[in-house]
Design a protein around this motif. Structure first.
Motif, short mmCIF file in Angstrom:
data_model
loop_
_atom_site.label_atom_id
_atom_site.label_comp_id
_atom_site.label_asym_id
_atom_site.label_seq_id
_atom_site.Cartn_x
_atom_site.Cartn_y
_atom_site.Cartn_z
N MET A 44 10.40 12.77 2.94
CA MET A 44 9.10 13.43 3.02
C MET A 44 9.07 14.66 2.12
SD MET A 44 7.12 11.66 4.88
CE MET A 44 7.88 10.22 4.20
N THR A 84 13.79 2.55 10.17
CA THR A 84 13.26 2.68 11.53
C THR A 84 13.63 1.49 12.39
OG1 THR A 84 11.39 3.89 10.65
CG2 THR A 84 11.17 3.05 12.87
N VAL A 85 13.42 0.29 11.86
CA VAL A 85 13.68 -0.90 12.66
C VAL A 85 15.17 -0.97 13.01
CG1 VAL A 85 13.65 -3.41 12.67
CG2 VAL A 85 11.71 -2.15 11.75
N MET A 106 3.15 3.94 10.11
CA MET A 106 3.52 4.47 8.79
C MET A 106 2.61 3.92 7.70
SD MET A 106 7.63 4.85 8.76
CE MET A 106 8.09 3.36 9.57
N ALA A 107 2.10 2.70 7.94
CA ALA A 107 1.21 2.09 6.93
C ALA A 107 -0.03 2.95 6.71
CB ALA A 107 0.82 0.68 7.36
N ALA A 142 -0.15 5.96 6.30
CA ALA A 142 0.15 6.96 5.27
C ALA A 142 -0.29 6.48 3.88
CB ALA A 142 1.63 7.29 5.27
N ALA A 163 6.31 8.74 13.43
CA ALA A 163 6.05 7.30 13.55
C ALA A 163 7.32 6.49 13.70
CB ALA A 163 5.27 6.82 12.32
N MET A 164 8.44 7.07 13.28
CA MET A 164 9.70 6.33 13.34
C MET A 164 10.21 6.34 14.78
SD MET A 164 11.22 8.00 9.87
CE MET A 164 12.61 6.90 9.63
N ALA A 165 10.14 5.20 15.44
CA ALA A 165 10.35 5.15 16.88
C ALA A 165 11.67 5.76 17.30
CB ALA A 165 10.25 3.71 17.37
N VAL A 214 4.46 10.87 9.70
CA VAL A 214 5.31 9.74 9.33
C VAL A 214 6.66 9.85 10.03
CG1 VAL A 214 6.49 8.61 7.40
CG2 VAL A 214 4.15 9.42 7.12
N SER A 238 5.71 1.17 14.82
CA SER A 238 6.20 2.12 13.82
C SER A 238 5.68 1.75 12.44
CB SER A 238 7.73 2.08 13.75
OG SER A 238 8.29 2.66 14.88
N ILE A 239 5.75 0.47 12.12
CA ILE A 239 5.36 0.05 10.77
C ILE A 239 3.86 0.20 10.58
CG2 ILE A 239 5.27 -1.92 9.20
CD1 ILE A 239 7.97 -2.80 10.51
N MET A 265 11.44 -4.29 19.68
CA MET A 265 10.54 -5.14 18.89
C MET A 265 9.13 -4.54 18.84
SD MET A 265 9.93 -8.55 17.91
CE MET A 265 9.33 -9.97 18.78
N ASN A 309 8.21 -1.50 19.57
CA ASN A 309 8.24 -0.20 18.92
C ASN A 309 8.34 -0.33 17.40
OD1 ASN A 309 7.98 1.07 21.33
ND2 ASN A 309 10.10 1.75 21.48
N SER A 310 9.11 -1.31 16.93
CA SER A 310 9.21 -1.49 15.48
C SER A 310 7.86 -1.86 14.90
CB SER A 310 10.22 -2.60 15.17
OG SER A 310 11.49 -2.23 15.61
N VAL A 348 7.16 3.71 2.43
CA VAL A 348 6.98 3.24 3.81
C VAL A 348 7.90 2.05 4.09
CG1 VAL A 348 5.35 2.07 5.35
CG2 VAL A 348 4.65 4.13 4.14
N THR A 407 15.99 1.82 15.50
CA THR A 407 15.34 1.62 16.79
C THR A 407 16.09 0.58 17.60
OG1 THR A 407 13.21 2.20 15.85
CG2 THR A 407 13.17 1.05 17.94
N TYR A 408 16.51 -0.51 16.94
CA TYR A 408 17.33 -1.50 17.65
C TYR A 408 18.66 -0.88 18.05
CZ TYR A 408 14.32 -5.57 17.27
OH TYR A 408 13.30 -6.45 17.44
N LEU A 421 11.36 3.40 4.73
CA LEU A 421 11.40 4.03 6.05
C LEU A 421 11.33 2.98 7.16
CD1 LEU A 421 9.11 7.15 5.50
CD2 LEU A 421 11.57 7.15 5.88
N SER A 422 10.56 1.92 6.91
CA SER A 422 10.43 0.88 7.93
C SER A 422 11.77 0.22 8.20
CB SER A 422 9.43 -0.18 7.49
OG SER A 422 8.16 0.38 7.39
#
Lengths: 648, 320
Positions: B50, B107-108, A347-348, A350, A396-398, A393, A343-344, A337, A339-340, B100, B111-112, B103-104
């Motif tokens: 990218m 990523t989420v 990346m923001a 950017a 940034a992705m955990a 970026v 991460s966001i 949680m 880390n997410s 973004v 990551t989980y 990618l978010s």
């Protein structure tokens, strides 16, 4: 303590450094005495409160520190060039990468940026100095004494060796028993206070001392970037101050804030460090963005595209910079949680950065681009920094960062943003404003040689590190076995580093060459530029502006040139109130140096005496009555006549 | 400038080729388990995204630099004054926002995913291994099997392994690139890392976080064996290796470099790991004194741990 513990011994390199320090000091002392320059040095430089001279001193210090940090870098690259190299041992390597990081960020990038601010900002906003000139000198001397204290560790007591991020418990007395990390906490503390004062000073200067008509949205983009940077300084540096104070208590007085026992929390240090540390990277990169904005606009002969969105994006970056610190330790186990979230937010960043890149590109559009040396650095910045940015970026992705963290991939990434961002920025700025500082331009042919060597060398040095990182090579590792297969790419990187270093040597040789051979600047505006600083003669007189400029638009100087309207108020010269020089800042700096030095060795009696000295200096200043002095209208008229001929 | 463009595009093409095209030998992109595979896929996906951004920027850059250089314009050309364009600026704000956002989401999700036991392995009881670091070595304790190794760790394939990480000194980072990303090991708490090896083989593991003089030598071997071979190895160690005494363990902690070791008992009994009541940072190193002082704010952190057996054997019960 025995003498052989006090002086660092046993390394030929250190003896070499000892000898060269003694020789250089002797040469300086003898030279100054022989040429009878002691008085000149004291009156014109050491006691000066003139923002331009303080700026020059910052930049000279930064160049010296660039040399120190650069030699560190070359030693590291030499060690890593071949597998199982015996060039450096582990301890030596650890000290070198620690000092390389600290010196390059805090004693090279920071003073270079602050030096640029000092030289340029008052001139860009039409002010006669910064808001608090004396405080400005204090800032410089605190920075300088911190930098000298830090460098002293190399020959006296031993260098810090726990990395520039100084993670606990590694940096605690238990695992770093030498005084090295004491130097770290005290030297950074002293220079950090100087930086904090700079932050206050420049915010007030920019908010209160702009020329008539220069609204905020008419300021040059460099001044905007400096304003935002100093706001970040004001919020970020107190965190460093507190963290370093706690570290000092832990190391000198046996407190347990970050240690392994009695409730000490190593993770707290990591958090505090990066709450300062991440905004810090924007502190060193935003002013560079400002420099590029001014340079690109000047040399494509166009106004900056999307001025408003440039400002908004910098404000957004400064805000976000405080919300991303945990991305430096996704791997600490804070959970998916947290880390997410980070991460966001990371990346923001950017998004506003991307807006700036496109605005720069569209400033070039329909322009008339000339490839001068400052412009070359700006044009190299765009593609290289974008590359560094997109790898950011990726970092940034955990989930993916668990594989990049602590590897050469990370090392490659941050050099790919800091070198094209900060270093190219300040070098572009130095070439651009050099004639304003010294009255002549740097030789373009040599500057271009240096540029190509630096750009080619830089890419050769750092591109291989991305691949080494993905192949599992960790950072800060002093050697590797041949079986890992890391050898060839490391060799390529080392060659690149040396090419880059040759580039910097050419860059520095250019100072000497241009001093001897460059034609002197006649009209103060050698680049046909746009902003107010170029309306002053070169070199700039102490009072900067004899009459106040009147600003009706962005790039006011440009439009006064194009539309042939006067830039300055009409009427006779009036006398100008100036701050007087003072020896107090440099004396305060020296006392702070000794206070720090005594504390490093826990010599508390001398430290208390030095501490009392600091209090006395503050008291002296508080009770001092110094109303400055006035330059008479007649004297101004004579100076202006001499500098500008009959035109004004 | 032409040379530079060529150089840049060469660099760029070679990166894309190297990273995505030819299924390279780079450790991180050569995964041997589901966690590392998820991460490698995430990395490749982000590289492609990218690459798109870079191509757009580089094309614009090349167009601007070729078309608008001073040498191509007439001497009397005066560049126009253009404030900006609301729609264009909105466009290059909106497109990065979309990128973004995509990618978010990735990523989420990932990551989980990599924090949990990998998909498809949730039903199996994970093998718990305590991995603790000290200057400059790794200790692996198998509470269920009752064995301990130093600087190497054997695991069965296709079974989830839960590494519980902690440190006897500086922060270290446990990393086996081909099996999955790293995680910190710290003195005052346990961090957990779930990994699965799907292929038999020997993988290099290392400490990724700088921890002092011996850091570069802090490597270990992960041997992924078939379940049968693994059981055989466990029995071998149980029968042939000596017991790990407290004295022997303390000697190990103090010795900088020890090579590989095997023992038929663990240190978890006499030196419990920092979990439960032993977790250091929640209530100080000496939890007894804290409790005696009756500090209120500490109590609420303890309540869920109350009554937990502090002997080493209890740690087995965390397995399920």
């Amino acid at each position: 303590m025995k003498w052989d513990e006090f002086f660092v011994t046993g390394e030929p390199m250190i003896y070499g450094a000892d000898i060269s320090i003694v020789l250089v000091s002797l040469a300086i002392i003898i030279g100054l005495t022989y040429f009878k320059k002691w008085g000149y040095l004291w009156r014109e430089w050491l006691t000066t409160v003139d923002h331009k001279r303080i700026g020059v001193m910052y930049i000279i210090s930064a160049l010296l520190m660039l040399f120190r940090g650069g030699v560190d870098a070359l030693l590291m690259r030499t060690q890593l060039a071949t597998p199982d190299s015996k060039f450096l041992d582990a301890q030596h390597y650890n000290e070198i990468f620690t000092t390389h990081g600290v010196v390059m960020i805090l004693f090279m990038a920071m003073p270079f940026i602050i030096g640029m601010m000092n030289v340029v900002v008052p001139l860009q906003i039409g002010a006669r100095d910064v808001a608090f000139p004396r405080l400005n000198a204090v800032s410089f001397w605190l920075f300088f004494s911190g930098a000298m204290l830090f460098n002293l560790s190399f020959v006296i007591g031993g260098s810090p060796d726990a990395g520039w991020s100084a993670y606990f418990p590694l940096a605690s007395n238990e695992f770093s028993p030498t005084v090295g990390m004491n130097y770290y906490s005290l030297a950074l503390q002293i220079s950090g206070i100087g930086t904090l004062l700079t932050g206050v000073n420049f915010i007030v200067t920019i908010l209160k001392m702009r020329a008539p008509g220069m609204k905020l949205m008419r300021m040059p983009m460099f001044t905007w970037s400096v304003l935002i940077t100093n706001v970040i300084i004001l919020f970020a540096f107190p965190v460093l101050t507190v963290a370093l104070a706690l570290m000092m208590f832990d190391r000198l007085f046996g407190t347990q804030f970050f240690t392994m026992a009695n409730g000490g929390m190593d993770m707290l240090w990591a958090n505090l460090f990066w709450v300062w540390g991440h905004p810090e990277v924007y502190i060193v990169v935003l002013p560079a963005f400002g420099i590029f904005s001014d340079v690109i606009s000047t040399f494509s002969k166009r106004n900056l595209y999307g001025y408003k969105s440039m400002v908004v994006s910098m404000v957004a970056i400064s805000f976000l910079s405080f919300l991303v610190w945990a991305h430096h330790f996704y791997t600490m186990g804070t959970g998916a949680m947290v880390n997410s979230f980070f991460s966001i937010t990371t990346m923001a960043i950017a998004v506003p950065t991307g807006v700036k890149i496109f605005n720069w590109l569209f400033t070039l559009r329909k322009g008339k681009i000339s490839f001068t040396s400052p412009m070359l650095y700006a044009m190299a910045f765009i593609p290289i920094f974008t590359f560094g940015g997109v790898t950011g970026v990726m970092l940034a992705m955990a989930s993916a960062d668990y594989q990049y963290h602590n590897t050469m991939f990370l090392v490659a990434h941050f050099h790919y943003v800091l070198i094209p961002g900060t270093v190219f920025g300040v070098v572009a700025g130095m070439h651009y404003w050099f004639p304003k500082m010294f009255g002549f331009r740097l030789n373009e042919r040599l500057a271009k040689w240096a540029f190509w060597l630096i750009v080619v060398g830089f890419n050769t040095a750092f591109m291989p590190l991305f691949f080494l990182g993905l192949d599992g090579m960790t950072r800060r590792t002093y050697t590797y076995s041949a079986a890992t297969g890391y050898g060839p790419l490391n060799m390529v990187a080392t060659i690149g580093a040396f090419v880059c270093a040759i580039g910097f040597v050419v860059l520095c040789y250019n100072f000497y060459y241009s001093f001897r051979h460059s034609p002197r600047d006649e009209n103060g505006d050698p680049w046909d530029a746009r902003t107010l600083e170029w309306s002053t003669p070169s070199p700039v007189p102490a009072y900067n502006f004899a009459k106040m400029p009147i600003v009706n638009s962005q790039d006011a100087f440009w439009y006064s040139k194009k539309q042939k309207v006067p830039l300055y108020e009409d009427g006779p010269y009036e006398e100008i109130h100036m701050p007087s020089n003072s020896g107090q800042p440099v004396i305060l700096g020296i006392i702070m140096f000794f206070l720090g030095f005594f504390l490093v060795f826990s010599w508390f009696i001398p430290a208390i005496i030095a501490g009392i000295g600091v209090v006395i200096m503050l008291a002296v200043r508080s009770f001092e009555r110094d109303h400055g002095y006035h330059i008479s209208a007649k004297e101004i008229a004579a100076t202006e006549q001499k500098l500008r001929g009959d035109t004004v | 400038m032409k040379k530079k463009r060529l150089l840049l595009s060469l660099i760029f093409i070679s990166i894309v080729m190297l990273l995505s095209g030819c299924d390279s030998k780079l450790a991180v992109l050569n995964p041997k388990g589901p966690v590392a595979k998820t991460q490698a896929n995430t990395i490749i996906f982000s590289i492609l995204m990218m690459a798109f951004v870079l191509i757009v920027v580089y094309i614009l850059y090349i167009i601007m630099l070729t078309k608008y250089r001073a040498s191509k314009t007439s001497d009397d050309y005066e560049p126009p004054h253009i404030e900006g364009n609301k729609w264009l600026e909105l466009t290059w704000t909106a497109i990065p926002v979309i990128i973004v956002a995509i990618l978010s989401v990735v990523t989420v999700q990932t990551t989980y995913a990599v924090e949990k036991v990998p998909a498809g392995y949730e039903d199996q009881k994970p093998l718990v291994i305590y991995a603790s670091s000290s200057d400059w070595k790794w200790h692996f304790s198998y509470p269920e099997e009752g064995i301990e190794t130093v600087n190497y760790v054997n695991i069965p394939t296709n079974r989830p392994v839960e590494f519980r990480l902690y440190s006897y000194g500086p922060i270290t980072s446990f990393w086996v690139p081909q099996l999955g990303g790293q995680k910190y090991a710290m003195t005052d708490m346990i961090t957990k890392l779930n990994l699965v090896a799907e292929h038999e083989g020997s993988y290099l593991g290392k400490n990724a976080n700088f921890s002092g003089k011996g850091f570069a030598k802090m490597e270990f071997e992960v041997q992924a064996q078939s379940p049968g071979d693994y059981t055989k190895w466990v029995n071998d160690v149980k029968q042939t290796a000596p017991k790990l005494t407290e004295q022997e363990f303390n000697t190990l902690l103090k010795t900088d470099f020890v090579g590989r070791k095997s023992y038929s008992s663990t240190h978890l009994g006499f030196a419990p790991p920092p979990e439960g009541d032993m977790a250091g940072h929640q209530h100080g190193g000496d939890s007894k004194t804290e409790k005696d002082s009756g500090s209120e704010n500490m109590d609420h952190m303890n309540h869920d741990m109350s009554g937990m057996d502090m002997s080493g054997s209890s740690s087995m019960e965390h397995g399920h």
